[in-house]
Every structure is written in structure tokens, then in C-alpha cells.
Design a protein around this motif. Structure first.
Motif, PDB file in Angstrom:
ATOM      1  N   ARG A 120       0.836  -1.204   0.000  1.00  0.00           N
ATOM      2  CA  ARG A 120       0.000   0.000   0.000  1.00  0.00           C
ATOM      3  C   ARG A 120       0.869   1.251   0.000  1.00  0.00           C
ATOM      4  NH1 ARG A 120      -2.500  -2.532   4.302  1.00  0.00           N
ATOM      5  NH2 ARG A 120      -2.108  -0.734   5.626  1.00  0.00           N
ATOM      6  N   LEU A 121       1.974   1.202   0.735  1.00  0.00           N
ATOM      7  CA  LEU A 121       2.887   2.343   0.788  1.00  0.00           C
ATOM      8  C   LEU A 121       3.467   2.605  -0.602  1.00  0.00           C
ATOM      9  CD1 LEU A 121       4.150   4.374   2.770  1.00  0.00           C
ATOM     10  CD2 LEU A 121       6.019   2.751   3.087  1.00  0.00           C
ATOM     11  N   GLU A 122       3.857   1.560  -1.303  1.00  0.00           N
ATOM     12  CA  GLU A 122       4.397   1.693  -2.661  1.00  0.00           C
ATOM     13  C   GLU A 122       3.359   2.244  -3.634  1.00  0.00           C
ATOM     14  OE1 GLU A 122       7.581   1.349  -3.627  1.00  0.00           O
ATOM     15  OE2 GLU A 122       7.979   1.029  -1.496  1.00  0.00           O
ATOM     16  N   CYS A 156      -8.159   4.130   4.812  1.00  0.00           N
ATOM     17  CA  CYS A 156      -8.976   2.979   5.184  1.00  0.00           C
ATOM     18  C   CYS A 156      -9.376   2.210   3.930  1.00  0.00           C
ATOM     19  CB  CYS A 156     -10.213   3.459   5.929  1.00  0.00           C
ATOM     20  SG  CYS A 156     -11.335   2.129   6.399  1.00  0.00           S
ATOM     21  N   GLU A 157      -9.204   0.905   3.965  1.00  0.00           N
ATOM     22  CA  GLU A 157      -9.568   0.076   2.821  1.00  0.00           C
ATOM     23  C   GLU A 157     -11.078  -0.059   2.650  1.00  0.00           C
ATOM     24  OE1 GLU A 157      -7.529  -3.686   3.081  1.00  0.00           O
ATOM     25  OE2 GLU A 157      -5.673  -2.805   2.326  1.00  0.00           O
ATOM     26  N   HIS A 158     -11.848   0.275   3.686  1.00  0.00           N
ATOM     27  CA  HIS A 158     -13.303   0.158   3.587  1.00  0.00           C
ATOM     28  C   HIS A 158     -13.960   1.465   3.152  1.00  0.00           C
ATOM     29  CE1 HIS A 158     -13.613  -3.903   5.180  1.00  0.00           C
ATOM     30  NE2 HIS A 158     -12.642  -3.571   5.998  1.00  0.00           N
ATOM     31  N   CYS A 159     -13.655   2.543   3.851  1.00  0.00           N
ATOM     32  CA  CYS A 159     -14.343   3.804   3.562  1.00  0.00           C
ATOM     33  C   CYS A 159     -13.491   4.797   2.779  1.00  0.00           C
ATOM     34  CB  CYS A 159     -14.842   4.437   4.859  1.00  0.00           C
ATOM     35  SG  CYS A 159     -13.524   5.077   5.922  1.00  0.00           S
ATOM     36  N   GLY A 160     -12.180   4.557   2.714  1.00  0.00           N
ATOM     37  CA  GLY A 160     -11.302   5.445   1.960  1.00  0.00           C
ATOM     38  C   GLY A 160     -10.849   6.678   2.714  1.00  0.00           C
ATOM     39  N   GLU A 161     -11.349   6.854   3.924  1.00  0.00           N
ATOM     40  CA  GLU A 161     -10.949   8.008   4.735  1.00  0.00           C
ATOM     41  C   GLU A 161      -9.547   7.797   5.304  1.00  0.00           C
ATOM     42  OE1 GLU A 161     -12.616  10.953   5.269  1.00  0.00           O
ATOM     43  OE2 GLU A 161     -13.901  10.159   3.676  1.00  0.00           O
ATOM     44  N   ALA A 218     -12.991  -0.471  11.728  1.00  0.00           N
ATOM     45  CA  ALA A 218     -12.496  -1.608  12.505  1.00  0.00           C
ATOM     46  C   ALA A 218     -13.496  -1.981  13.602  1.00  0.00           C
ATOM     47  CB  ALA A 218     -11.132  -1.301  13.113  1.00  0.00           C
ATOM     48  N   SER A 219     -14.103  -0.969  14.213  1.00  0.00           N
ATOM     49  CA  SER A 219     -15.107  -1.215  15.262  1.00  0.00           C
ATOM     50  C   SER A 219     -16.361  -1.852  14.671  1.00  0.00           C
ATOM     51  CB  SER A 219     -15.480   0.074  15.963  1.00  0.00           C
ATOM     52  OG  SER A 219     -14.364   0.606  16.633  1.00  0.00           O
TER      53      SER A 219
END
Length: 128
Positions: free
Chosen positions: A90-92, A99-104, A124-125
Motif C-alpha cells: 500500500r505504501l508503494e 482505510c480500505e473500507h471507507c477510503g478516509e 475496525a469497530s
């Protein structure tokens, strides 16, 4: 200062220190996997030399527990290694810190504690 990857959530200046942090965590995790693998193999080899009947041998239950415990730790370490590798990817790509779910953006405090975090606290919660 603009991020050459276009990731406003994670500034480029933090990229190298994060890469070093993830690489150090990865190296430590590889060492842990190696040590746990040797420990697991030792347990299995020691038990192979002795006819153990887990049901009737007083040591059998503790040996089975020890084997299962080390196997669980090994599984967790391998999962953590996968998470670290995914974080480096992901860093590359320039997606690290989102966030992989919401993009925030994932809060910096969360990334400090869990550098391989894939999700923000809210997502995550919600997953639990």
C-alpha cells in the motif's frame, strides 16, 4: 509540500520512516516465525520419540496444549507478516494511511500503534 504519489492522507516525508518501521517490524516477525517454527518442530520431534496417549498420559494434555499454543502463535505471526507485506505494498502504491473500507484517512495515532492497520477505527469497530 505535495505528495508525489498523490496521497494526501500520508505525506511523502513520512514515507521513508514508515517504510523503515514496517521493514524493522517485518524482520522481527520473521525472526519470531523462525523461533516458533523451531519450537514447534522440537515439540513434535520430542513427542515422536515417546508413545503419548493424550487421553491416558498425564503429560499428554499439557503437551497437546503446548503444541496448540505454539501453533496459534505461529499462525498469528504469519498473519502479521502478511499484514506488514500488504502495508508495504500500500505504501508503494500510495494507498497507505487510507482505510480500505471507507477510503478516509487512518488517524496517525492508529498508524503509530498499528503500522499495518488497514482500516480506520470506525470501520475496525464496525467489523466486530
Amino acid at each position: 509540500m505535495s505528495d508525489p504519489c498523490g496521497n494526501a492522507a500520508f505525506p511523502a516525508r513520512q514515507s521513508e520512516s514508515t517504510r523503515a518501521l514496517l521493514a524493522a517490524d517485518r524482520a522481527g516477525t520473521l525472526q519470531q516465525i523462525s523461533a516458533l517454527s523451531r519450537e514447534f518442530e522440537g515439540i513434535v520431534e520430542a513427542n515422536a520419540l515417546v508413545a503419548i496417549d493424550d487421553e491416558h498420559d498425564p503429560e499428554g494434555a499439557s503437551t497437546a496444549f503446548e503444541r496448540a499454543h505454539v501453533a496459534a502463535l505461529l499462525s498469528q505471526a504469519r498473519e502479521h507478516l502478511n499484514d506488514l507485506d500488504h502495508a508495504l505494498e500500500r505504501l508503494e502504491r500510495g494507498d497507505y494511511g487510507r482505510c480500505e473500507h471507507c477510503g478516509e484517512p487512518i488517524p496517525a495515532e492508529r498508524l503509530e500503534v498499528r503500522p499495518a492497520a488497514k482500516t480506520c477505527v470506525r470501520c475496525a469497530s464496525a467489523a466486530h
